[in-house]
Enzyme design. Structure first.
Site, PDB file in Angstrom:
ATOM      1  N   ARG A 231      35.169  27.698  10.399  1.00  0.00           N
ATOM      2  CA  ARG A 231      35.005  27.309  11.797  1.00  0.00           C
ATOM      3  C   ARG A 231      34.191  26.024  11.856  1.00  0.00           C
ATOM      4  O   ARG A 231      33.184  25.877  11.150  1.00  0.00           O
ATOM      5  CB  ARG A 231      34.306  28.406  12.604  1.00  0.00           C
ATOM      6  CG  ARG A 231      35.211  29.562  13.000  1.00  0.00           C
ATOM      7  CD  ARG A 231      36.268  29.113  14.014  1.00  0.00           C
ATOM      8  NE  ARG A 231      37.105  30.204  14.498  1.00  0.00           N
ATOM      9  CZ  ARG A 231      38.277  30.530  13.991  1.00  0.00           C
ATOM     10  NH1 ARG A 231      38.746  29.862  12.934  1.00  0.00           N
ATOM     11  NH2 ARG A 231      38.991  31.511  14.510  1.00  0.00           N
ATOM     12  N   GLU A 260      37.629  21.340  18.689  1.00  0.00           N
ATOM     13  CA  GLU A 260      39.078  21.160  18.529  1.00  0.00           C
ATOM     14  C   GLU A 260      39.792  21.196  19.886  1.00  0.00           C
ATOM     15  O   GLU A 260      39.424  21.978  20.759  1.00  0.00           O
ATOM     16  CB  GLU A 260      39.636  22.268  17.639  1.00  0.00           C
ATOM     17  CG  GLU A 260      39.106  22.218  16.221  1.00  0.00           C
ATOM     18  CD  GLU A 260      39.657  23.366  15.357  1.00  0.00           C
ATOM     19  OE1 GLU A 260      40.547  24.098  15.831  1.00  0.00           O
ATOM     20  OE2 GLU A 260      39.192  23.507  14.224  1.00  0.00           O
ATOM     21  N   HIS A 278      43.653  21.797  11.468  1.00  0.00           N
ATOM     22  CA  HIS A 278      43.555  23.269  11.485  1.00  0.00           C
ATOM     23  C   HIS A 278      44.893  23.917  11.112  1.00  0.00           C
ATOM     24  O   HIS A 278      45.497  24.638  11.913  1.00  0.00           O
ATOM     25  CB  HIS A 278      43.085  23.769  12.858  1.00  0.00           C
ATOM     26  CG  HIS A 278      42.463  25.134  12.795  1.00  0.00           C
ATOM     27  ND1 HIS A 278      41.512  25.565  13.678  1.00  0.00           N
ATOM     28  CD2 HIS A 278      42.669  26.189  11.944  1.00  0.00           C
ATOM     29  CE1 HIS A 278      41.149  26.801  13.394  1.00  0.00           C
ATOM     30  NE2 HIS A 278      41.839  27.200  12.340  1.00  0.00           N
TER      31      HIS A 278
END
Length: 323
Positions: A231, A260, A278
């Site tokens: 994360r 993000e 990601h």
């Protein structure tokens, strides 16, 4: 007999859409002209939520008095207040296991790209620079390195297994040591001091926010490589950008970011940062397997009263409900 009602706040994987539609009455909230009105009208019917990343806090849970389970798509569930859910008798599930190998593969790929500058070398070729001379020799190699894994869970162990095949020694830091052959360090700072690759695999959330800070990066040192496939909130991105710009560490490979899909502007300009959008588990087979586990958790709960993969905060509630 009426089917259970499942609230889906936002769009999800096709496997989830198809599987839930087959077995449940699904409210696709993102398609509603007035989502608040739909929630108010159907609140007493909604016994489950299927979500792929919508923030769910105590206030949202309080709007759904009949809710009993939240089935989340993904391993990380930091956008869901699982403690508040447990306090209200609501179980939270996630999708571990089915994506471990895919994420571990991405982690090793990102490490190779970062250490050997493979993405920079490809851009060099595509820019037509090769006829002018060979790409410069890279400073880094994986030979003789030690990887420190922050979070030796399922994915962390899969990464360790792969890294050993490259001849990389393994160390780790968890809250508690595990029964493994790898060297354990009781603090993150001690781990960072002892290794030259720091692999981040811990969950996000307030407890781990900016755990990897300027002090940890300094301890990792000028030959150090940071890889984050967990994360973005775990890393202080401003401190990381500064560490990369000043050669406090050698390089970083990131698949996740704090805000993000926005990326810290300073990271975009750094040649010693490899940045991916990601994609750790982003293959069709793996995402379909994750989607199927969302559906299976819901079906298992409604059919048997036992979800397949409850999160840690829900474990006591599951035991209590099932004697």
């Amino acid at each position: 007999m009426s089917r259970p009602t499942v609230l889906m706040p936002g769009p999800m994987n096709e496997t989830v859409l198809t599987g839930t539609a087959e077995h449940f009455d699904v409210i696709r909230l993102w398609e509603a002209d007035d989502p608040d009105a739909v929630l108010a009208e159907r609140a007493k019917d909604i016994t489950a939520i299927a979500t792929g990343g919508t923030a769910i806090d105590g206030a949202f849970l309080d709007r759904l008095p009949a809710l009993r389970i939240v089935a989340s798509f993904g391993v990380g569930y930091d956008k869901i207040d699982a403690v508040a859910a447990a306090e209200r008798g609501v179980i939270v599930t996630n999708t571990p296991g089915v994506l471990d190998d895919e994420v571990a593969d991405t982690a090793l790929g990102l490490l190779l790209m970062t250490a050997r500058e493979l993405s920079r070398a490809e851009r060099y070729l595509r820019a037509g620079s090769w006829p002018d001379g060979a790409y410069p020799l890279t400073k880094a190699t994986l030979n003789g390195r030690t990887m420190g894994i922050l979070g030796l869970g399922r994915i962390g162990e899969a990464i360790a297994h792969r890294a050993q095949a490259f001849g990389i020694d393994i160390a780790y830091h968890n809250r508690h040591p595990k029964n493994v052959a790898y060297t354990y360090y009781p603090t993150l700072l001690e781990l960072a001091t002892a290794v030259d690759i720091l692999m981040i695999v811990i969950p996000g959330g307030e407890e781990t926010r900016h755990l990897v800070n300027a002090e940890v990066l300094k301890a990792l040192g000028p030959d150090g490589i940071l890889i984050n496939i967990a994360r973005g909130t775990v890393v202080d991105e401003a401190a990381l950008a500064e560490a990369l710009a000043t050669n406090t560490i050698l390089s970083a490979g990131l698949d996740v970011f704090e805000h993000e899909p926005q990326v810290h502007p300073a990271l975009l300009d750094l040649p010693n940062a490899v940045l991916l959008p990601h994609v750790g588990s982003a293959t069709i087979p793996t995402r379909n397997a994750m989607g199927q586990l969302v559906v299976d958790n819901l079906r298992s709960w409604f059919d048997n009263g036992v979800p397949l993969t409850p999160v840690q905060e829900s474990a006591d509630l599951v035991r209590k409900l099932n004697g």
